[in-house]
Write a protein that holds these residues in place. Structure first.
Motif, PDB file in Angstrom:
ATOM      1  N   SER A   1     -24.329 -33.423  32.488  1.00 55.75           N
ATOM      2  CA  SER A   1     -25.557 -33.263  32.684  1.00 55.75           C
ATOM      3  C   SER A   1     -25.403 -32.167  31.281  1.00 55.75           C
ATOM      4  CB  SER A   1     -26.085 -32.492  33.717  1.00 55.75           C
ATOM      5  OG  SER A   1     -25.176 -31.627  33.724  1.00 55.75           O
TER       6      SER A   1
ATOM      7  N   ASP B   1     -28.309 -30.010  30.062  1.00 54.25           N
ATOM      8  CA  ASP B   1     -28.844 -28.491  30.920  1.00 54.25           C
ATOM      9  C   ASP B   1     -28.012 -27.567  29.717  1.00 54.25           C
ATOM     10  OD1 ASP B   1     -26.041 -28.576  30.961  1.00 54.25           O
ATOM     11  OD2 ASP B   1     -25.946 -29.157  33.168  1.00 54.25           O
TER      12      ASP B   1
ATOM     13  N   ASP C   1     -20.977 -29.924  32.835  1.00 53.95           N
ATOM     14  CA  ASP C   1     -22.560 -29.077  32.856  1.00 53.95           C
ATOM     15  C   ASP C   1     -22.306 -27.895  32.577  1.00 53.95           C
ATOM     16  OD1 ASP C   1     -21.812 -27.015  34.938  1.00 53.95           O
ATOM     17  OD2 ASP C   1     -23.043 -28.972  36.565  1.00 53.95           O
TER      18      ASP C   1
ATOM     19  N   HIS D   1     -23.459 -24.475  33.637  1.00 51.68           N
ATOM     20  CA  HIS D   1     -22.883 -23.546  34.467  1.00 51.68           C
ATOM     21  C   HIS D   1     -21.237 -24.059  34.499  1.00 51.68           C
ATOM     22  CE1 HIS D   1     -26.168 -24.703  35.854  1.00 51.68           C
ATOM     23  NE2 HIS D   1     -26.094 -25.696  36.592  1.00 51.68           N
TER      24      HIS D   1
ATOM     25  N   ARG E   1     -22.718 -23.730  42.562  1.00 55.99           N
ATOM     26  CA  ARG E   1     -24.139 -24.371  41.905  1.00 55.99           C
ATOM     27  C   ARG E   1     -24.484 -24.783  42.033  1.00 55.99           C
ATOM     28  NH1 ARG E   1     -21.284 -28.985  38.430  1.00 55.99           N
ATOM     29  NH2 ARG E   1     -19.875 -29.235  40.217  1.00 55.99           N
ATOM     30  N   ASN E   2     -25.103 -24.868  43.664  1.00 53.60           N
ATOM     31  CA  ASN E   2     -25.974 -26.034  44.425  1.00 53.60           C
ATOM     32  C   ASN E   2     -27.305 -24.327  43.775  1.00 53.60           C
ATOM     33  OD1 ASN E   2     -24.403 -27.860  44.406  1.00 53.60           O
ATOM     34  ND2 ASN E   2     -24.881 -27.600  46.687  1.00 53.60           N
TER      35      ASN E   2
ATOM     36  N   VAL F   1     -27.189 -23.628  39.991  1.00 54.72           N
ATOM     37  CA  VAL F   1     -28.568 -24.774  39.258  1.00 54.72           C
ATOM     38  C   VAL F   1     -29.930 -24.401  39.551  1.00 54.72           C
ATOM     39  CG1 VAL F   1     -28.474 -26.315  40.159  1.00 54.72           C
ATOM     40  CG2 VAL F   1     -29.458 -27.002  37.857  1.00 54.72           C
TER      41      VAL F   1
ATOM     42  N   MET G   1     -30.538 -34.896  41.919  1.00 55.72           N
ATOM     43  CA  MET G   1     -31.125 -33.563  41.599  1.00 55.72           C
ATOM     44  C   MET G   1     -31.136 -33.418  39.880  1.00 55.72           C
ATOM     45  SD  MET G   1     -31.409 -32.226  45.216  1.00 55.72           S
ATOM     46  CE  MET G   1     -32.610 -30.167  44.586  1.00 55.72           C
ATOM     47  N   GLN G   2     -29.052 -33.775  39.910  1.00 58.81           N
ATOM     48  CA  GLN G   2     -29.536 -33.234  38.264  1.00 58.81           C
ATOM     49  C   GLN G   2     -30.753 -34.348  37.458  1.00 58.81           C
ATOM     50  OE1 GLN G   2     -25.534 -33.066  36.992  1.00 58.81           O
ATOM     51  NE2 GLN G   2     -25.876 -34.544  36.289  1.00 58.81           N
TER      52      GLN G   2
ATOM     53  N   LYS H   1     -33.801 -32.298  35.182  1.00 58.92           N
ATOM     54  CA  LYS H   1     -34.111 -31.539  33.714  1.00 58.92           C
ATOM     55  C   LYS H   1     -35.049 -32.198  32.860  1.00 58.92           C
ATOM     56  CE  LYS H   1     -30.365 -28.696  35.513  1.00 58.92           C
ATOM     57  NZ  LYS H   1     -30.339 -29.990  36.585  1.00 58.92           N
TER      58      LYS H   1
HETATM   59  N1  ARG Z   1     -24.568 -30.666  36.876  1.00 59.07           N
HETATM   60  C1  ARG Z   1     -25.526 -29.988  38.219  1.00 59.07           C
HETATM   61  C2  ARG Z   1     -26.845 -29.908  38.304  1.00 59.07           C
HETATM   62  O1  ARG Z   1     -28.022 -29.955  36.842  1.00 59.07           O
HETATM   63  C3  ARG Z   1     -24.432 -28.731  38.629  1.00 59.07           C
HETATM   64  C4  ARG Z   1     -25.324 -28.336  40.510  1.00 59.07           C
HETATM   65  C5  ARG Z   1     -23.849 -29.490  40.593  1.00 59.07           C
HETATM   66  N2  ARG Z   1     -23.824 -28.975  42.405  1.00 59.07           N
HETATM   67  C6  ARG Z   1     -23.034 -29.695  42.966  1.00 59.07           C
HETATM   68  N3  ARG Z   1     -22.661 -29.440  43.730  1.00 59.07           N
HETATM   69  N4  ARG Z   1     -22.509 -31.139  42.636  1.00 59.07           N
HETATM   70  O2  ARG Z   1     -28.062 -30.775  39.381  1.00 59.07           O
END
Ligand code: ARG
Length: 459
Positions: free
Chosen positions: A24, A28, A84, A86, A110-111, A114, A322-323, A326
């Motif tokens: 992403s 992102d 991403d 992060h 990251r949950n 993000v 959910m990615q 954005k």
């Molecule tokens: N790139 C991911 C996003 O935009 C970040 C979260 C990733 N979390 C995970 N459990 N893989 O949603």
């Protein structure tokens, strides 16, 4: 080679296609500043809670500032392999400061990261929409004040209905954009809870202080349920919903400007600054800005529907679906702000053609209702009878190819013998609009009162 962040469990790296669908970073990276702000708040809190040392927190803080300056200076090398923003930031932090970088992700996932970054980004868009709407409302108030008593036709079914004032028409849009403003503010208030510290989904065993990070990032409080915090995208949908309604309003107004600027209407002249010409027809001046504004609802409502479809049916908590949130919000926000700014510019620059408006206001039997009302008020007729008599006079005028005020008193009396010459007073459009003094009506005095009220509201 296996992944830097989770290589422990993996023997092989991802397929190129896996990397392409998974990454992403191409979009992102727009949340870089938010990501670094969130990490700084998290690191400071970890140190305050004695979860990491002060010296590690200090190294992290300085390192994050270095990374931020690289990003802002355009020298940061984004890597799709790092997926991403992060992981790109964290990996670079590791290169810059070494070992302490590995302590930053303590008690965090990251949950929640993000969700925090995206909320911070979206929150700025609520603020930007608010500014754009306020500027547009101000431009409309100026138009309304200047033309509080300029008469024009009001329409239903796009057929001439009753005379109204230019100011009244402008103020109708002020009400609409005022509701958009209230929707943006309302949603911003609702969304301002910090997901940071929800961790992956269950919270964390570390003694974190979520109030501290919430406060540092300008949130009103931490969100109260860690599962909800990482799986909630209502704030994005609230933005897209409010943006869609606002774009729909912009589209309706834009449509009116397209119609009004045509040679057939000539109600307004749009400025050269917001018009284009034709490469073949030398006479053309096209209302392209209005047409593009009219179209923006397509992508903005499209984004709203797209994200709603992404979210429906997702089990708690985070799923990679959910990615896909954005890009929808980024695109909708960019285009909403552009459309608001373009509309503000057009409204500021446009000039109403008072003569055309007045001529149109008096045509099309626009004061027929005033005539019917006069028959009720002066002759005491039931409204239904008055409606019928007036209808027969409209038919008579139509046969004679004239308007109502052009009929003679004798012709009027052929429909009802008690009609007197006084009736001609109410057939003038100025009298018509001046008489509409009911609250919220089109009378110039009412319009001016509404302009004053709105000036008080927006300050
Ligand atoms: N790139 C991911 C996003 O935009 C970040 C979260 C990733 N979390 C995970 N459990 N893989 O949603």
């Amino acid at each position: 080679t296996s992944n830097k962040m989770w290589g422990g469990r993996f023997a092989a790296g991802p397929d190129a296609i896996m990397e392409a669908i998974n990454a992403s970073i191409s979009f992102d990276q727009r949340m870089a500043a938010q990501d670094i702000a969130g990490s700084r708040a998290h690191a400071a809190m970890l140190a305050a809670q004695d979860i990491i040392s002060d010296s590690d927190a200090d190294a992290i803080r300085k390192g994050l500032l270095t990374v931020l300056s690289e990003i802002e200076g355009g020298t940061f090398a984004y890597s799709a392999a790092l997926e991403d923003i992060h992981m790109n930031v964290e990996a670079r932090l590791k290169e810059v400061i070494g070992e302490p970088a590995g302590r930053l992700h303590t008690g965090r996932s990251r949950n929640d990261q993000v969700a925090t970054d995206f909320k911070l980004w979206t929150r700025d868009q609520f603020d930007a929409a608010e500014s754009g709407l306020l500027a547009l409302i101000k431009a409309l108030l100026d138009q309304a004040e200047a033309g509080a008593d300029w008469v024009m036709p009001g329409f239903t079914h796009l057929q001439t209905a009753q005379p109204v004032t230019w100011g009244h028409h402008m103020m109708a849009y002020v009400e609409m954009f005022g509701r958009d403003l209230s929707r943006m503010r309302d949603a911003r208030t609702r969304m301002n809870e910090s997901p940071l510290g929800a961790a992956a989904l269950a919270g964390t065993s570390f003694p974190i202080d979520r109030d501290m990070t919430a406060q540092a990032l300008g949130f009103d409080r931490p969100s109260a349920n860690s599962l909800d915090a990482v799986s909630d995208r209502d704030f994005a949908l609230d933005f897209l919903g409010a943006a869609s309604i606002c774009a729909m309003h912009l589209s309706r107004f834009a449509e009116e400007l397209v119609i009004w600027s045509s040679a057939q209407f000539r109600f307004v002249t749009l400025s050269d600054r917001f018009s284009t010409g034709s490469s073949i027809m030398p006479q053309k001046k096209n209302p392209d800005a209005a047409e593009l504004i009219r179209a923006k609802i397509g992508r903005i409502m499209g984004a709203n529907v797209a994200l709603m479809m992404v979210m429906k049916g997702l089990p708690l908590a985070y799923s990679k679906d959910m990615q896909e949130d954005k890009e929808q919000v980024f695109d909708a926000a960019d285009n909403l702000m552009l459309a608001l700014a373009a509309m503000e510019g057009m409204v500021k620059d446009m000039s109403a053609n008072r003569e055309s408006l007045a001529a149109a206001a008096g045509s099309g039997f626009s004061t027929a209702t005033d005539l019917a009302d006069w028959l009720v008020r002066v002759l005491g007729l039931p409204f239904r009878d008055a409606h019928h008599i007036t209808g027969s006079l409209v038919a008579l005028a139509e046969q004679n190819g004239c308007d109502l005020p052009d009929l003679t008193l004798e012709q009027m009396q052929s429909a009802h013998g008690d009609i007197t010459a006084d009736v001609f007073d109410v057939l003038g459009v100025e009298n018509s609009v001046n008489s509409r003094m009911s609250y919220g009506g089109t009378a110039p005095a009412q319009v001016r009162a509404q302009v004053a009220r709105w000036k008080g509201i927006i300050g």
